[in-house]
Design a protein around this motif. Structure first.
Motif, mmCIF file in Angstrom:
data_model
loop_
_atom_site.group_PDB
_atom_site.id
_atom_site.type_symbol
_atom_site.label_atom_id
_atom_site.label_comp_id
_atom_site.label_asym_id
_atom_site.label_seq_id
_atom_site.Cartn_x
_atom_site.Cartn_y
_atom_site.Cartn_z
ATOM 1 N N SER A 94 0.847 -1.192 0.000
ATOM 2 C CA SER A 94 0.000 0.000 0.000
ATOM 3 C C SER A 94 0.879 1.236 0.000
ATOM 4 N N ASP A 95 0.373 2.293 -0.596
ATOM 5 C CA ASP A 95 1.133 3.543 -0.633
ATOM 6 C C ASP A 95 0.881 4.384 0.602
ATOM 7 N N THR A 96 -0.253 4.138 1.223
ATOM 8 C CA THR A 96 -0.621 4.968 2.369
ATOM 9 C C THR A 96 0.039 4.496 3.672
ATOM 10 N N VAL A 97 0.451 3.237 3.707
ATOM 11 C CA VAL A 97 1.069 2.710 4.929
ATOM 12 C C VAL A 97 2.590 2.719 4.779
ATOM 13 N N SER A 98 3.273 3.132 5.832
ATOM 14 C CA SER A 98 4.721 3.310 5.738
ATOM 15 C C SER A 98 5.449 1.994 5.466
ATOM 16 N N GLN A 99 6.626 2.123 4.928
ATOM 17 C CA GLN A 99 7.417 0.952 4.560
ATOM 18 C C GLN A 99 7.726 0.097 5.797
ATOM 19 N N ALA A 100 7.982 0.789 6.911
ATOM 20 C CA ALA A 100 8.333 0.079 8.145
ATOM 21 C C ALA A 100 7.209 -0.860 8.565
ATOM 22 N N VAL A 101 6.000 -0.331 8.574
ATOM 23 C CA VAL A 101 4.850 -1.143 8.980
ATOM 24 C C VAL A 101 4.715 -2.347 8.056
ATOM 25 N N GLN A 102 4.944 -2.106 6.774
ATOM 26 C CA GLN A 102 4.809 -3.210 5.826
ATOM 27 C C GLN A 102 5.836 -4.304 6.080
ATOM 28 N N SER A 103 7.060 -3.891 6.421
ATOM 29 C CA SER A 103 8.064 -4.945 6.660
ATOM 30 C C SER A 103 7.790 -5.659 7.982
ATOM 31 N N VAL A 104 7.248 -4.913 8.951
ATOM 32 C CA VAL A 104 6.864 -5.579 10.205
ATOM 33 C C VAL A 104 5.803 -6.629 9.916
ATOM 34 N N LEU A 105 4.819 -6.239 9.123
ATOM 35 C CA LEU A 105 3.756 -7.178 8.771
ATOM 36 C C LEU A 105 4.318 -8.408 8.067
ATOM 37 N N ARG A 106 5.262 -8.150 7.164
ATOM 38 C CA ARG A 106 5.833 -9.264 6.425
ATOM 39 C C ARG A 106 6.587 -10.195 7.383
ATOM 40 N N GLY A 107 7.347 -9.588 8.284
ATOM 41 C CA GLY A 107 8.073 -10.390 9.276
ATOM 42 C C GLY A 107 7.111 -11.220 10.106
ATOM 43 N N LEU A 108 6.043 -10.547 10.563
ATOM 44 C CA LEU A 108 5.036 -11.235 11.385
ATOM 45 C C LEU A 108 4.447 -12.424 10.636
ATOM 46 N N SER A 109 4.238 -12.247 9.369
ATOM 47 C CA SER A 109 3.566 -13.286 8.591
ATOM 48 C C SER A 109 4.386 -14.571 8.570
ATOM 49 N N TYR A 110 5.700 -14.438 8.817
ATOM 50 C CA TYR A 110 6.515 -15.663 8.854
ATOM 51 C C TYR A 110 6.542 -16.278 10.252
ATOM 52 N N ILE A 111 6.336 -15.427 11.256
ATOM 53 C CA ILE A 111 6.372 -15.931 12.633
ATOM 54 C C ILE A 111 5.033 -16.536 13.043
ATOM 55 N N LEU A 112 3.967 -15.865 12.642
ATOM 56 C CA LEU A 112 2.630 -16.326 13.047
ATOM 57 C C LEU A 112 2.354 -17.730 12.515
ATOM 58 N N PRO A 113 1.570 -18.492 13.281
ATOM 59 C CA PRO A 113 1.201 -19.825 12.783
ATOM 60 C C PRO A 113 0.341 -19.669 11.527
ATOM 61 N N ASN A 114 0.701 -20.360 10.498
ATOM 62 C CA ASN A 114 -0.033 -20.251 9.241
ATOM 63 C C ASN A 114 -1.190 -21.247 9.213
ATOM 64 N N PHE A 115 -2.367 -20.754 9.545
ATOM 65 C CA PHE A 115 -3.527 -21.647 9.577
ATOM 66 C C PHE A 115 -4.186 -21.768 8.206
ATOM 67 N N GLU A 116 -3.784 -20.855 7.321
ATOM 68 C CA GLU A 116 -4.382 -20.845 5.983
ATOM 69 C C GLU A 116 -4.079 -22.148 5.234
ATOM 70 N N ASN A 117 -2.865 -22.638 5.411
ATOM 71 C CA ASN A 117 -2.445 -23.833 4.671
ATOM 72 C C ASN A 117 -3.256 -25.074 5.023
ATOM 73 N N PHE A 118 -3.902 -25.038 6.187
ATOM 74 C CA PHE A 118 -4.638 -26.233 6.620
ATOM 75 C C PHE A 118 -6.049 -26.273 6.045
ATOM 76 N N ASP A 119 -6.417 -25.169 5.391
ATOM 77 C CA ASP A 119 -7.787 -25.086 4.885
ATOM 78 C C ASP A 119 -7.855 -25.602 3.449
ATOM 79 N N VAL A 120 -8.370 -26.813 3.297
ATOM 80 C CA VAL A 120 -8.515 -27.366 1.947
ATOM 81 C C VAL A 120 -9.984 -27.684 1.691
ATOM 82 N N MET A 121 -10.841 -26.931 2.367
ATOM 83 C CA MET A 121 -12.267 -27.232 2.286
ATOM 84 C C MET A 121 -12.786 -27.126 0.848
#
Ligand SMILES: Nc1ncnc2c1ncn2[C@@H]1O[C@H](COP(=O)(O)OP(=O)(O)O)[C@@H](O)[C@H]1O
Ligand SMILES: [Mg+2]
Lengths: 258, 319
Positions: free
Chosen positions: A189-216
């Motif tokens: 996003s252009d409205t959100v600072s680069q720092a926040v975006q990289s934090v989010l990206r970092g978090l996305s690797y740490i957080l448990p990925n529950f999306e992969n378990f959904d094969v409904m």
């Protein structure tokens, strides 16, 4: 390890004697039965409706049990002081934690199997279901179990250092966040600072990925689920559980009982 | 000499509290003592003295701020020694959904008793604590006294060498207390080491080889029950008969307690002879002279009173 098994079996016995559990499982079976009715109305896509409704019911009921009983596994024993006598016996604290975890996972496995049988029964009633469908539904159920084990581990971790209510909120929060891991990773996003975006990206690797378990969706359409994904998810769940349980042990071994 | 069953050295426990845990409350301060093999040791103190804190430190439920302790020669952090100790928690509570027999069986499995022995031990323990008839009842329906009995049964289930009981008599009726006393004596006869805490002095006086008195987190005295009492300065008691008028002995009679024509008078040891001479001179008949043996109870009250006096100074100390 022997003691882990003994504690796990006792935890399982506690759950089996708890009526709440039966009510929840019963509720799931009723929902699956109801899906037959809904399925009959929706001609042509009966299978899809039954599979998605059934898997959702199994998942939701499992999550409720995993979070609420999971948070109580240790905190209830500390509050009621039932674990004082036990820990004065030759039981290491990690053995206790692992036993509690194993006991609830065992309970969830038995429940999930019971609910899955209900689902297959419903499918059998309405269609001459092909093997393809049965196979992918089975894998979907297996993934739900993996996901539940991960949720139990998280609930256990949080309940080791905070109040039960907060632990429930944290576990639920982490679960929901874990459903949006891919979105976080791809977030731009252009409205959100680069720092926040990289934090989010970092978090996305740490957080448990529950999306992969959904094969409904795949299961509902009877699409085969690739073996690689099964292996990946299994390894991911095992590894993540191990890390979370290790953290829980690290906290719990230092903890003073009241 | 063999190593003592329990050795405690400078054991200290602080509980942080308040804003950011900046303050701390010292529940136990530099406790040093030991319990010999085969000894019954009474841990005495009023509520909040630090008895449970000490016991929980010993069995590894909480961790010391400073100091060390060893049980059977092993440091308390070594869990393997737990196979040889039995512990009854204060106001024990167990799994609601289990029966007494199931609970004991569960603990027996934890202790790795073989299947056959397990059943025999569980039955024997239930019998010993008088719960044979209640064995199939779920623990949620148990009264406080019954839970206490189950607690005792699980503490001695695996025939431990060291038995640590936190207030074993509390919550029991007189019959139950008597039974617990008998069990403790049986353990002693079998050569076990018993450490138990209590605030009931008569229990300790009756059972213990030695007692330790703890008040305000500090150990105030250790010794045999009669020895420990002997540490306090005591007086003499004179029993005499006097029928004359009160003029000659006015000063003394007013201090004595009268029962009919008999008087009971307590004086300091140093004043004994002077008082006797005075009594004889006035024609009183001295019946007996005996040493005043302070009871453990008096000793205890004396310590508690002393502690209360300085309590505000020691209770809370900022970091
Ligand atoms: N978890 C805790 N947090 C803060 N203070 C505690 C805690 N446990 C015990 N204390 C304090 O430590 C002191 C000693 O308690 P305890 O050892 O239970 O006494 P008792 O001799 O009655 O068994 C008490 O003043 C109590 O308030
Ligand atoms: Mg106490």
């Amino acid at each position: 390890m022997r003691r882990v098994g003994i504690v796990a079996l006792n935890t399982f016995r506690e759950a089996v004697r708890d009526r709440v559990l039966y009510n929840l499982v019963f509720f799931a079976l009723v929902m699956i039965a109801a899906s037959i009715l809904v399925g009959q109305i929706s001609i042509g896509i009966e299978e899809m409706v039954i599979v998605s409704l059934g898997l959702s019911a199994i998942s939701v009921i499992g999550l409720l049990i995993a979070v609420f009983i999971g948070v109580g596994l240790v905190s209830k024993e500390m509050d009621k002081r039932t674990l004082y006598a036990l820990l004065a016996k030759p039981v290491r604290r990690w053995e206790f934690l692992l036993g509690k975890f194993g006991g609830l996972v065992l309970t969830l496995t038995v429940n999930t199997i019971a609910m899955a049988l209900g689902l297959f029964l419903a499918l059998g009633v309405i269609t001459q279901s092909d093997e393809h469908l049965a196979g992918s539904v089975l894998v979907a159920v297996y993934f739900i179990l993996l996901k539940l084990a991960l949720v139990v581990a998280l609930a256990l971790l949080f309940s080791c250092y905070t109040t039960p209510l907060l632990a429930i909120l944290c576990t639920a929060g982490l679960y929901i966040a874990g459903l949006f891991v891919k979105e976080m990773r791809a977030f731009q996003s252009d409205t959100v600072s680069q720092a926040v975006q990289s934090v989010l990206r970092g978090l996305s690797y740490i957080l448990p990925n529950f999306e992969n378990f959904d094969v409904m969706a795949a299961a509902a359409h009877g699409r085969a689920i690739p073996g690689l994904l099964i292996a990946q998810n299994t390894a991911y769940a095992a590894l993540y559980c191990a890390v979370v349980l290790a953290a829980a042990t690290a906290i719990f071994t230092r903890r003073n009982l009241k | 000499m063999a190593t003592p069953a329990i050795e405690i050295e400078n054991l200290t426990k602080d509980y942080p509290f308040g804003f950011l845990h900046l303050k701390k409350k010292t529940s136990l301060e530099g406790l040093t003592m030991s319990v010999e093999n085969g000894e019954v040791f009474g841990f005495l103190g009023p509520n909040g003295a630090g008895k449970s804190t000490t016991i929980k430190l010993l069995v590894g439920l909480i961790f010391p701020t400073a100091g060390t302790a060893r049980i059977l020669g092993k440091p308390i952090s070594d869990i393997s020694m737990h196979g040889d100790i039995g512990y009854l928690p204060e106001q024990p509570y167990f799994y609601d959904y289990l029966t007494a027999a199931e609970l004991l069986d569960y603990f027996a499995r934890i202790h790795d008793l073989p299947a056959q022995e397990r059943k025999a031990r569980v039955d024997a323990m239930l019998k010993k604590v008088g719960l044979e008839t209640a064995r199939k009842i779920q623990l949620r329906k148990y009264s406080k006294g019954m839970l206490q009995r189950v607690g005792l049964a699980q503490a001695i289930l695996h025939d431990p060498k060291v038995v640590i009981l936190d207030e074993p008599m509390s919550g029991l009726d007189p019959v139950g207390r008597r039974e617990v006393r008998d069990i403790i004596l049986e353990l002693k006869q079998a050569g076990k080491t018993v450490l138990f805490s209590t605030h009931i002095l008569s229990d300790a006086e009756m059972l213990c080889d030695r007692v330790g008195v703890i008040v305000g987190g500090k150990l105030r005295g250790v010794g045999a029950p009669d020895e420990i009492v002997g540490m306090k300065p005591q007086g003499m008691e004179i029993l005499f008969e006097y029928t004359g008028d009160s003029k000659g002995l006015r000063g003394l009679l007013s201090k004595a307690t009268q029962t009919g024509s008999r008087y009971r008078l307590q004086v300091a040891e140093a004043d004994l002879y002077a008082t006797m001479q005075q009594l004889c001179g006035a024609g009183a008949k001295v019946l007996s002279v005996s040493q005043v043996r302070a009871t453990l109870e008096e000793y205890f009250m004396h310590l508690v009173a002393a502690d209360r006096a300085q309590a505000p100074a020691v209770e809370v100390s900022g970091k």
